[in-house]
Design an enzyme around this catalytic site. Structure first.
Site, mmCIF file in Angstrom:
data_model
loop_
_atom_site.group_PDB
_atom_site.id
_atom_site.type_symbol
_atom_site.label_atom_id
_atom_site.label_comp_id
_atom_site.label_asym_id
_atom_site.label_seq_id
_atom_site.Cartn_x
_atom_site.Cartn_y
_atom_site.Cartn_z
ATOM 1 N N SER A 256 5.691 17.226 32.490
ATOM 2 C CA SER A 256 5.089 16.509 33.404
ATOM 3 C C SER A 256 5.448 15.106 33.286
ATOM 4 O O SER A 256 6.676 14.683 33.169
ATOM 5 C CB SER A 256 3.423 16.851 33.455
ATOM 6 O OG SER A 256 3.033 16.136 34.437
ATOM 7 N N ASP A 457 6.025 24.614 41.469
ATOM 8 C CA ASP A 457 5.460 23.531 41.298
ATOM 9 C C ASP A 457 5.829 22.231 42.176
ATOM 10 O O ASP A 457 6.776 22.365 42.631
ATOM 11 C CB ASP A 457 5.746 22.958 39.792
ATOM 12 C CG ASP A 457 5.015 21.448 39.561
ATOM 13 O OD1 ASP A 457 4.144 21.363 39.906
ATOM 14 O OD2 ASP A 457 6.005 20.878 38.690
ATOM 15 N N HIS A 510 3.860 24.355 37.293
ATOM 16 C CA HIS A 510 4.155 23.327 36.417
ATOM 17 C C HIS A 510 4.057 23.597 35.082
ATOM 18 O O HIS A 510 4.556 22.906 34.456
ATOM 19 C CB HIS A 510 2.676 22.206 36.736
ATOM 20 C CG HIS A 510 2.874 20.828 36.438
ATOM 21 N ND1 HIS A 510 4.111 19.923 36.628
ATOM 22 C CD2 HIS A 510 2.499 20.064 35.437
ATOM 23 C CE1 HIS A 510 3.940 18.749 36.277
ATOM 24 N NE2 HIS A 510 2.837 18.863 35.525
#
Length: 533
Positions: A256, A457, A510
């Site tokens: 991330s 994601d 994710h």
């Protein structure tokens, strides 16, 4: 004290030293006795018992490296033997300052019993962002590779894991993604994770910057220069405290917003090793990996329209009119991001802040309005704001028994939360900065890089990550662009050349290790062992 008393004390000390020397000569030899200094001693394993050797300091006679059994027989008045347990509260001199260490070893009762673990704090004295009383202490929890012997440490990779946010705790990943155990729904117990990344490496989960998780100190970090500097001195403190890991190849890995963190910290390590400043050591840096990261916003933000309309799963996330409006917003967004990255003037800073507002309003808000999970386009966002219920993890980490076992400083740290949104807000000017250039520089220096992305994601999607990796300016660009896209086992599609790999992971969101635990373990094992994709 009178002169006679001093002389008597000296005579006693001399006699004790002579007796100790005589006692020492009666010991059977150990492989520990071959080590000639404290650094090599703590890396040495007694070939008889398999235990780590101990460095025994003495004043009147030479200091020596001893086995644990030998050390137990030495008189305490003559020798001061440093055992692994003695590190639990100790001090060491670093850059002419004394570091107080608060660490605790072994947590078999709260997590995986198959490997040694260490948890606690390192301060970051030496960082220019801790020089004015910020008093930052970064919390970490590390597990050694499962079923590994200490004598093998030099051959075992060490992964430092960084969760993004910015402002989210890496301890959350330990307990929900790639760590050795997961928290049960009761919030009081754990279950061993058979696909933990500790199957292949030592792994250290670091809560940073200060104020995240159990880390504490003034919450001043607001950009990658500060993050990288603080993390660099954390690593200096860690490796100087635990020299037995100094030969373990060091990989900086995260997901991330760690698409910012990982290149920045890796580059700071690279620069620090090149500079070799007094008081620092060479860190055993070996490479980087980023999972579903935000690294090059200029290349990644234009991918949002495609992700909602032309994704690998054929899911039309929004209506066509919304898709077209998102496409129309791309040019202005890109222009602002470019201005943001032109420098650090007031104009550039304003462009960074404006880009954050304009780009997210036009390109991510339409997705948020659908009620879908931004981390997985197949799912609804069930629990705001993160779309996942981590209450059982919070309960577990805030139990008194857990905090005591992990040596948490309750006087200074916050109650543990998955994310500190106050810290998140501090990074809005940093958000649109591009850190792909650091990846290029490290690739050019010969360090491998893996960019892996779960393909469902939305927020840090595979389309944008594939674009920036394909267009990256580095010495191997031509070879990388000419490499074929091929199936990698049953994990996903890969493009790889000259140490650089882009991997689209099938049916993962994710958090790839959560959605594809077995595949992610195979992937990271292949990467840190130097395998081919």
């Amino acid at each position: 004290m009178k002169i006679g008393s001093i002389f008597s004390a000296y005579s006693l000390l001399t006699a004790s030293a002579a007796a100790a020397s005589s006692l020492r000569s009666s010991f059977p030899e150990s492989s520990c006795n071959q080590a000639t200094d404290s650094t090599s001693c703590v890396k040495t394993i007694d070939d008889t018992t398999g235990e780590r050797c101990e460095w025994c300091e003495a004043g009147a006679i030479p200091s020596e490296c001893m086995s644990h059994e030998q050390a137990k027989q030495l008189p305490a008045g003559v020798f001061d033997c440093q055992t692994p347990a003695a590190r639990a509260k100790s001090q060491f001199v670093f850059k002419n300052k004394v570091h107080s260490l608060h660490v605790n070893e072994g947590h078999d009762d709260i997590c995986d019993a198959s490997s040694k673990s260490i948890a606690g704090y390192m301060d970051i004295q030496g960082s220019e962002y801790d020089a004015n009383g910020e008093d930052k202490h970064l919390f970490f929890w590390m597990f050694e590779k499962r079923n590994s012997a200490t004598k093998d440490n030099g051959a075992i990779p060490l992964i430092v894991w960084l969760t993004g946010g910015p402002g989210c705790s890496s301890t959350l990943a330990l307990l929900t993604e790639n760590g050795p155990c997961s928290v049960n729904p009761d919030g009081k117990s754990t279950t061993v994770n058979p696909h933990s990344w500790t199957e292949t490496a030592h792994v250290l989960w670091l809560d940073q910057p200060a104020g995240v998780g159990f880390s504490y100190g003034q919450e001043t970090d607001a950009n990658e220069q500060m993050v990288a500097e603080d993390a660099y001195y954390f690593l200096q403190a860690f490796f100087q405290t635990y020299p037995e890991y100094q030969e373990s190849p060091l990989y900086i890995v995260g997901e991330s917003y760690a698409g910012h963190y990982v290149p920045s910290i890796s580059h700071r390590i690279y620069r620090g090793n090149e500079e070799g400043r007094d008081g620092t050591i060479q860190l055993p840096y070996a490479g980087l990996a980023i999972g579903n990261g935000l690294t090059s916003p200029e290349k990644q933000y234009p991918a949002y329209p495609d992700m909602v309309w032309n994704n690998s799963h054929g899911i039309k996330v929004v209506v066509k009119e919304t898709y077209e409006a998102m496409q129309d917003a791309v040019p202005r967004c890109v222009s602002l991001i470019q201005k943001c990255n032109e420098g650090d003037s007031i104009v550039n800073t304003f462009a960074c802040q404006t880009a954050f507002l304009v780009c997210n309003t036009a390109l991510t808000s339409p997705y948020q309005m659908t009620g879908l999970n931004p981390y997985d386009i197949r799912k609804k966002c069930d629990v705001r704001p993160l779309c996942y219920d981590f209450s059982h993890v919070s309960s577990f980490l805030n139990r008194e028994e857990t905090k005591k076992a992990l040596h948490v400083d309750e006087k200074h740290s916050h109650t543990w939360e998955s994310c500190n949104f106050g810290i998140n807000m501090k990074f809005h000017t940093d958000w649109m900065k591009d850190f792909s250039g650091y990846v290029a520089e490290l690739l050019n220096a010969g360090y491998p890089a893996l960019i892996y992305v779960g393909d469902v994601d939305f927020i840090c999607n595979y389309i944008g990550n594939e674009k920036w990796t394909y267009e990256l300016e580095w010495n191997g660009k031509k070879g990388f662009q000419g490499a074929d896209v091929h199936e990698y086992l049953d994990v996903g599609k890969a493009r790889t050349s000259d140490g650089f790999t882009f991997l689209q992971v099938y049916d993962a969101g994710h958090m790839v290790p959560t959605d594809q635990p077995k595949r992610s373990l195979e992937m990271i094992q292949n990467f840190v062992m130097g395998g081919k994709f």
